[in-house]
Design an enzyme around this catalytic site. Structure first.
Site, PDB file in Angstrom:
ATOM      1  N   HIS A 140       0.805  -1.216   0.000  1.00  0.00           N
ATOM      2  CA  HIS A 140       0.000   0.000   0.000  1.00  0.00           C
ATOM      3  C   HIS A 140       0.844   1.274   0.000  1.00  0.00           C
ATOM      4  O   HIS A 140       0.326   2.352   0.215  1.00  0.00           O
ATOM      5  CB  HIS A 140      -0.958  -0.003   1.195  1.00  0.00           C
ATOM      6  CG  HIS A 140      -1.894  -1.157   1.162  1.00  0.00           C
ATOM      7  ND1 HIS A 140      -1.705  -2.279   1.934  1.00  0.00           N
ATOM      8  CD2 HIS A 140      -3.013  -1.389   0.420  1.00  0.00           C
ATOM      9  CE1 HIS A 140      -2.668  -3.151   1.675  1.00  0.00           C
ATOM     10  NE2 HIS A 140      -3.466  -2.641   0.764  1.00  0.00           N
ATOM     11  N   GLY A 141       2.164   1.133  -0.199  1.00  0.00           N
ATOM     12  CA  GLY A 141       3.007   2.301  -0.412  1.00  0.00           C
ATOM     13  C   GLY A 141       3.500   3.026   0.829  1.00  0.00           C
ATOM     14  O   GLY A 141       3.755   4.226   0.761  1.00  0.00           O
TER      15      GLY A 141
END
Length: 191
Positions: free
Chosen positions: A156-157
């Site tokens: 999810h970064g």
């Protein structure tokens, strides 16, 4: 007034007499003792089955030799069936981590809070993103380290800095630092 002799009267025999009281006491004591032994026999297996098994005790701590880790290099180990990152920070990484004001961090911790005194160059963190439990990249050679040179979670970064602190992305907290201690200058025990 009737004089009593040492013999039992018919009334005493009907009530159980002195011997009846003694027999009744013995039966009560024997019954309570048998119930106590039975209670212990039932509870002992129940209590002992709650103790951790040998394989759980074996995984409760992990020793890691940090002598072969070069500055800037990280290794992956396993602690309680989860990835563990052990990184030797370079002087530049230490300086960058110390230069970051803790007030600007989402989860305010200094590098000194996350390392042991005298061993500020060794960072030990769990290799599990605090967002949804993915394994971040950055511990192995050539992996993407994110915008802050630490770790990057590809799910999810989330971006972590060189001290494993969350700097960008959805992760709510820093990478967890497990309990550990230095057994010597080259060996740590986690857990």
């Amino acid at each position: 007034m009737a004089e009593t002799t040492g013999t039992a009267t018919p009334d005493m025999v009907a009530d159980g007499g002195e011997d009846g009281v003694r027999r009744r006491d013995f039966i009560n004591i024997a019954a309570v003792g048998a119930a106590g032994v039975g209670g212990v026999a039932v509870l002992l297996p129940l209590i002992s089955q709650m103790a951790p098994s040998a394989d759980v005790l074996a995984e409760s701590s992990t020793e890691v030799d940090v002598s072969a880790i070069e500055p800037g290099q990280a290794i992956k180990a396993v602690f309680r069936k989860q990835p563990l990152f052990v990184k030797r920070l370079t002087p530049a990484e230490i300086e960058a981590a110390n230069a970051t004001p803790t007030g600007s961090l989402r989860d305010a911790e200094s590098l000194a809070d996350r390392t042991k005194a005298g061993h500020e160059d060794i960072l030990v963190t769990m290799g599990v993103c605090t967002h949804l439990g993915c394994v971040p990249l950055g511990a192995a050679e050539g992996e993407l380290k994110g915008e802050y040179g630490g770790y990057f979670c590809p799910c999810h970064g989330s971006h972590y800095d060189t001290a494993g602190r969350i700097r960008k992305g959805p992760a709510p907290t820093n990478l967890e630092v497990p309990e550990y201690e230095f057994l010597s200058d080259t060996v740590i025990q986690v857990g």
